[in-house]
Design a protein around this motif. Structure first.
Motif, short mmCIF file in Angstrom:
data_model
loop_
_atom_site.label_atom_id
_atom_site.label_comp_id
_atom_site.label_asym_id
_atom_site.label_seq_id
_atom_site.Cartn_x
_atom_site.Cartn_y
_atom_site.Cartn_z
N MET A 152 0.98 -1.17 0.10
CA MET A 152 -0.07 0.06 0.07
C MET A 152 1.11 1.34 0.06
SD MET A 152 -2.69 -1.52 -0.20
CE MET A 152 -3.67 -0.15 -0.48
N ASN A 153 2.06 1.31 0.77
CA ASN A 153 2.95 2.51 0.81
C ASN A 153 3.59 2.80 -0.64
OD1 ASN A 153 2.15 3.09 3.61
ND2 ASN A 153 3.70 1.76 4.50
N LYS A 193 1.02 4.32 -2.70
CA LYS A 193 0.94 5.66 -2.51
C LYS A 193 2.22 6.59 -2.85
CE LYS A 193 -1.46 8.20 1.39
NZ LYS A 193 -1.83 8.10 2.83
N SER A 194 3.08 5.98 -2.74
CA SER A 194 4.42 6.78 -3.20
C SER A 194 4.58 7.04 -4.53
CB SER A 194 5.67 5.85 -2.81
OG SER A 194 5.95 5.15 -3.70
N SER A 243 -0.59 9.13 -7.78
CA SER A 243 -1.31 7.78 -7.39
C SER A 243 -2.74 7.98 -6.87
CB SER A 243 -0.55 7.10 -6.35
OG SER A 243 -0.53 7.75 -5.34
N VAL A 279 -5.63 5.56 -4.94
CA VAL A 279 -5.48 4.39 -4.06
C VAL A 279 -7.07 4.06 -3.79
CG1 VAL A 279 -4.67 2.66 -2.42
CG2 VAL A 279 -3.25 4.56 -3.52
N PHE A 300 -4.32 6.10 6.84
CA PHE A 300 -3.67 6.07 5.28
C PHE A 300 -4.53 6.98 4.40
CE2 PHE A 300 -3.37 4.13 1.23
CZ PHE A 300 -2.03 3.71 1.23
N LYS A 301 -5.53 7.32 4.57
CA LYS A 301 -6.41 8.21 3.87
C LYS A 301 -6.49 8.01 2.42
CE LYS A 301 -5.12 12.10 6.74
NZ LYS A 301 -6.53 11.95 7.54
N PHE A 302 -7.19 6.69 2.28
CA PHE A 302 -7.51 6.29 0.77
C PHE A 302 -8.17 7.27 -0.08
CE2 PHE A 302 -7.01 2.44 3.28
CZ PHE A 302 -6.37 1.66 2.44
N ASP A 303 -7.96 7.32 -1.39
CA ASP A 303 -8.55 8.44 -2.15
C ASP A 303 -10.19 8.11 -2.07
OD1 ASP A 303 -6.70 10.01 -3.39
OD2 ASP A 303 -5.54 8.19 -3.65
N THR A 351 -12.29 11.00 4.61
CA THR A 351 -11.04 10.88 3.51
C THR A 351 -11.40 11.17 2.29
OG1 THR A 351 -11.37 8.14 3.71
CG2 THR A 351 -10.02 9.42 5.24
N SER A 394 -9.58 14.00 -0.06
CA SER A 394 -8.90 13.66 -1.34
C SER A 394 -9.53 14.48 -2.53
CB SER A 394 -9.33 12.14 -1.84
OG SER A 394 -8.72 11.93 -3.11
#
Length: 450
Positions: free
Chosen positions: A285-286, A289-290, A294, A296, A322-325, A366, A370
């Motif tokens: 996941m990281n 996100k990096s 991106s 996610v 994490f704050k998913f989109d 979240t 986004s």
């Protein structure tokens, strides 16, 4: 007096329920029934087809209600067809309990639907149906975007999922077949593609190829006319850092990462039979996100048997941090034939619903964060057409986003933009660069700048 021997055109009303994979199958059926005129008026249609979903209780209920409502309003001599996953999963029971249906068919006979309708007979082929380049599809809903199905079935054994029981094991299409289909779609004016399956990251693994999705990306890169593409439904245990890098390095595949996690604590991942530990999941996941620009997306299940209050609180914290989109949450429900259905540590429905609601509130926050990040930014969008909100607003979609699920951007439709020294009107299905001016509710407002 002039006589004609032309037969009167028959009409077809088709309802496609459930996922985008079902939509592809519905488009195959439309291709086989091209002599029928498609109509939105079910009460006057000669043939009515419902492509059902049998994934979870709410989807099953929607499928049954839809087909019974259509039966109530159809004309007497029409043919009513129940197709797809629910029909396949409960074929014996439904044929006994629903005498209203004229034709039953499952997930193996989409390319034979014309024969079944003409002969007014039911059929359930044991073999899985795999699309090939010879199957003619009628793409629906867009003049520029098409879904492309990679495979059918699934080799995973998730505790909560019944899909393998009625879709079978993984059956991948050949790479050659997919390339031919994409080239054919490009020749018909399509430029944006979403590749889908039950487990996209396992593509070609049933044929002994571990990097099938990476090979697909390489081949699609070579096809002139493909402007943008994305992959939906990556599975944790078959997604690698190398695959994520391949997507990020691609000039045509956008950095869209859609991986349903379902949970994030060691005990729940083990109970759910997800095949990946927390450390490995975090690494994946990281890494997603990096990547620059991106996006996610994920899915979680609330109230799976064995989920403790501590598991739930850890999941809430993970979502917040994490704050998913984008994310979705489903309330757990027992599914026949799954290992979770036989577990004893069941959670009361009231608690399941309250946990789902709490997760949903975090997701709403979240998602809003986004969207807020896009205010003031410039990026590319596809303009789909007029919005349903107002006649003077156009509906657009960020090229990074998947259709229908990730959001909508409003653009003033009387705007002109300059191209080659001339004022041009905006065109539907074309790609433009926009600048976002504000966020109203959950809708971004933007102006075209190039």
């Amino acid at each position: 007096m002039k006589f004609t021997t032309d037969k009167p055109t028959k009409s077809l009303h088709l309802v496609s329920l459930g996922c985008t994979k079902n939509l592809v199958d519905s488009e195959i059926m439309l291709g086989k029934l091209k002599e029928y005129e498609i109509t939105n008026d079910a009460s006057n249609a000669d043939v009515i087809i419902v492509n059902t979903c049998g994934f979870i209780d709410s989807a099953k209920e929607e499928s049954i209600n839809t087909i019974l409502n259509l039966h109530d309003e159809r004309k007497e001599e029409s043919v009513l067809v129940m197709a797809g996953c629910l029909s396949e999963r409960y074929k014996e029971e439904l044929q006994k309990e629903l005498p209203e249906i004229d034709i039953f068919t499952g997930v193996g006979d989409y390319d034979k639907i014309d024969t079944l309708v003409n002969e007014k007979r039911s059929a359930f082929t044991d073999e899985v149906f795999l699309l090939n380049e010879e199957n003619d599809r009628v793409i629906t809903g867009s003049s520029y975007h098409a879904y492309v199905k990679l495979s059918e079935g699934c080799n995973q054994s998730c505790s909560f999922c019944a899909i393998p029981s009625f879709k079978g094991k993984l059956h991948s299409r050949t790479l050659e077949s997919l390339v031919k289909e994409v080239k054919n779609l490009v020749s018909n004016g399509y430029s944006d593609f979403s590749f889908v399956s039950q487990d996209s990251s396992s593509f070609l693994r049933d044929l002994g190829i571990k990097d099938g999705l990476e090979q697909l990306i390489e081949e699609v890169e070579k096809i002139d006319g493909v402007k943008t593409a994305r992959i939906l439904y990556l599975y944790p245990s078959t997604t690698t850092l190398s695959l994520i890098d391949k997507i990020a390095d691609s000039k045509k595949f956008v950095n869209y990462f859609d991986m349903p996690l379902q949970h994030i604590t060691p005990s729940m991942l083990k109970i759910m039979k997800r095949g990946k530990g927390v450390e490995q999941l975090n690494e994946l996941m990281n890494h997603m996100k990096s990547k620059p620009n991106s996006f996610v997306r994920t899915t979680f299940i609330a109230g799976h048997p064995g989920e403790t209050q501590e598991d739930f609180e850890i999941l809430c914290k993970y979502l917040e941090e994490f704050k998913f989109d984008r994310a979705n949450v489903f309330s757990y429900s027992d599914e026949e034939g799954t290992s979770a259905a036989s577990l004893e540590e069941k959670i009361p429905q009231e608690l399941i619903d309250s946990r789902a609601e709490a997760l949903g509130e975090i997701i709403s926050k979240t998602t809003q964060e986004s969207l807020e990040k896009d205010v003031g930014k410039e990026f590319e969008v596809y303009i789909d057409g007029e919005s349903q909100e107002h006649e003077y607003l156009l509906s657009a979609r960020k090229t990074l986003w998947a259709p229908d699920i990730d959001g909508e951007i409003y653009i003033n439709d009387n705007e002109l933009f300059e191209e080659n020294g001339e004022q041009q009107q905006l065109k539907f299905g074309h790609k433009y660069t926009v600048k976002v001016t504000e966020l109203v509710g959950d809708k971004l407002l933007a102006t075209v700048i190039a």
